[in-house]
Design a protein around this motif. Structure first.
Motif, PDB file in Angstrom:
ATOM      1  N   VAL A  22       0.833  -1.204   0.000  1.00  0.00           N
ATOM      2  CA  VAL A  22       0.000   0.000   0.000  1.00  0.00           C
ATOM      3  C   VAL A  22       0.864   1.250   0.000  1.00  0.00           C
ATOM      4  N   LEU A  23       1.925   1.233   0.851  1.00  0.00           N
ATOM      5  CA  LEU A  23       2.790   2.404   0.964  1.00  0.00           C
ATOM      6  C   LEU A  23       3.589   2.663  -0.309  1.00  0.00           C
ATOM      7  N   SER A  24       3.908   1.599  -1.054  1.00  0.00           N
ATOM      8  CA  SER A  24       4.692   1.766  -2.279  1.00  0.00           C
ATOM      9  C   SER A  24       3.834   2.061  -3.496  1.00  0.00           C
ATOM     10  N   ALA A  25       2.529   1.922  -3.346  1.00  0.00           N
ATOM     11  CA  ALA A  25       1.616   2.200  -4.458  1.00  0.00           C
ATOM     12  C   ALA A  25       1.529   3.711  -4.698  1.00  0.00           C
ATOM     13  N   PRO A  26       1.200   4.115  -5.923  1.00  0.00           N
ATOM     14  CA  PRO A  26       1.105   5.551  -6.249  1.00  0.00           C
ATOM     15  C   PRO A  26      -0.195   6.178  -5.737  1.00  0.00           C
ATOM     16  N   ILE A  27      -0.382   6.115  -4.423  1.00  0.00           N
ATOM     17  CA  ILE A  27      -1.560   6.718  -3.807  1.00  0.00           C
ATOM     18  C   ILE A  27      -1.114   7.537  -2.605  1.00  0.00           C
ATOM     19  N   SER A  28      -1.860   8.562  -2.288  1.00  0.00           N
ATOM     20  CA  SER A  28      -1.511   9.434  -1.169  1.00  0.00           C
ATOM     21  C   SER A  28      -2.031   8.862   0.138  1.00  0.00           C
ATOM     22  N   TYR A  29      -1.509   9.400   1.241  1.00  0.00           N
ATOM     23  CA  TYR A  29      -1.967   8.945   2.554  1.00  0.00           C
ATOM     24  C   TYR A  29      -3.443   9.272   2.749  1.00  0.00           C
ATOM     25  N   LEU A  30      -3.905  10.356   2.131  1.00  0.00           N
ATOM     26  CA  LEU A  30      -5.307  10.747   2.248  1.00  0.00           C
ATOM     27  C   LEU A  30      -6.215   9.681   1.658  1.00  0.00           C
ATOM     28  N   GLU A  31      -5.805   9.120   0.516  1.00  0.00           N
ATOM     29  CA  GLU A  31      -6.614   8.081  -0.125  1.00  0.00           C
ATOM     30  C   GLU A  31      -6.609   6.786   0.684  1.00  0.00           C
ATOM     31  N   VAL A  32      -5.469   6.483   1.304  1.00  0.00           N
ATOM     32  CA  VAL A  32      -5.389   5.301   2.171  1.00  0.00           C
ATOM     33  C   VAL A  32      -6.327   5.458   3.360  1.00  0.00           C
ATOM     34  N   VAL A  33      -6.282   6.635   3.984  1.00  0.00           N
ATOM     35  CA  VAL A  33      -7.114   6.892   5.162  1.00  0.00           C
ATOM     36  C   VAL A  33      -8.591   6.860   4.799  1.00  0.00           C
ATOM     37  N   ILE A  34      -8.962   7.487   3.695  1.00  0.00           N
ATOM     38  CA  ILE A  34     -10.371   7.499   3.288  1.00  0.00           C
ATOM     39  C   ILE A  34     -10.869   6.084   3.049  1.00  0.00           C
ATOM     40  N   GLY A  35     -10.051   5.243   2.425  1.00  0.00           N
ATOM     41  CA  GLY A  35     -10.448   3.868   2.145  1.00  0.00           C
ATOM     42  C   GLY A  35     -10.688   3.069   3.412  1.00  0.00           C
ATOM     43  N   TYR A  36      -9.708   3.071   4.319  1.00  0.00           N
ATOM     44  CA  TYR A  36      -9.817   2.283   5.551  1.00  0.00           C
ATOM     45  C   TYR A  36     -10.855   2.864   6.515  1.00  0.00           C
ATOM     46  N   VAL A  37     -10.771   4.161   6.743  1.00  0.00           N
ATOM     47  CA  VAL A  37     -11.685   4.795   7.690  1.00  0.00           C
ATOM     48  C   VAL A  37     -13.113   4.802   7.141  1.00  0.00           C
TER      49      VAL A  37
END
Length: 255
Positions: free
Chosen positions: A94-109
């Protein structure tokens, strides 16, 4: 800034699919536990307590019981959702994928909050089997439901990153959040307490959540509705700052 909706959707769908695999634990168990509260407190004890603020005791405890489940499940869903990728090592993908932390947080949260809202809605439907109740301000009820689920899912996300063992995932929900919820007016009005305890109870942030949520049902509250709205917004803002710092520094993510 362009938001990668595909990445958010992928994380969200994966987390929601996990709910289907753990349906008994994620949905059925909390609903059953809450139903027992209605039987014991609403029927057995409620008949002896009488009305509170013109509302029957069985109906009075509904917002508190919903909040009790909503807070604990929001934290548990979000913390477990981010902890498992850390534990299995897939977090690095996930961290190495071309996505921002905001997109990671929105997905999980977003997934954790969705599960909690579904659970809260099921509890409200289940409550109809035990007691009649009215919702005086349905729009505000939905607002409090969504705001609380999102805020405490974000808080659970932080706990999941902080935890380095399965035991730590349960420390905050069981040792802090649940006691604060029981002491926050879930089963009583704080005006029923002695004056000194009424003042001390105001330091419990959960009081404002339950009070505001109960106001949306019956138009009665223990504290100011404006403050009840402001408290979770301030807490959410603090959580956002912490999450941003975590991804900026890589705290317990990159080591």
């Amino acid at each position: 800034m362009i938001v990668n909706l595909h990445a958010i959707k992928a994380i969200y769908r994966f987390e929601m699919a996990r709910t289907g695999r753990t349906l008994m634990q994620s949905i059925a168990s909390p609903v059953l536990s809450t139903s027992l509260y209605f039987v014991v407190f609403g029927s057995a004890i409620g008949s002896r307590v009488g009305d509170i603020g013109g509302v029957s005791y069985a109906a009075f405890i509904i917002p508190g019981l919903v909040m009790l489940s909503l807070l604990s499940e929001s934290i548990s869903n979000a913390s477990f959702g981010i902890y498992m990728p850390k534990w299995s090592g897939t977090i690095y993908e996930v961290l190495s994928a071309p996505i921002s932390y905001l997109e990671v947080v929105i997905g999980y949260v977003g997934a954790a909050a969705s599960k909690s809202v579904i659970l809260g809605s099921l509890i409200l439907l289940t409550a109809r089997l035990f007691v009649d109740y009215e919702i005086a301000h349905p729009v505000w009820m939905i607002f409090f439901l969504l705001l609380t689920a999102a805020t405490f899912s974000l808080f659970g996300f932080i706990i999941g990153i902080w935890a380095d063992g399965f035991e730590k995932l349960q420390i905050v929900p069981l040792m802090i959040v649940t006691p604060l919820t029981f002491l926050g007016g879930s089963f009583y009005s704080i005006h029923m307490l002695p004056p000194i305890w009424q003042k001390l109870t105001l330091f419990n942030p959960v009081v404002y959540l339950i009070s505001g949520f109960r106001w949306s049902f019956y138009g009665i509250s223990d504290v100011s509705v404006e403050v009840s709205i402001l408290m979770p917004l301030v807490f959410m803002a603090a959580c956002i700052v912490v999450v941003r710092w975590i991804f900026k520094t890589g705290y317990k993510l990159k080591n």
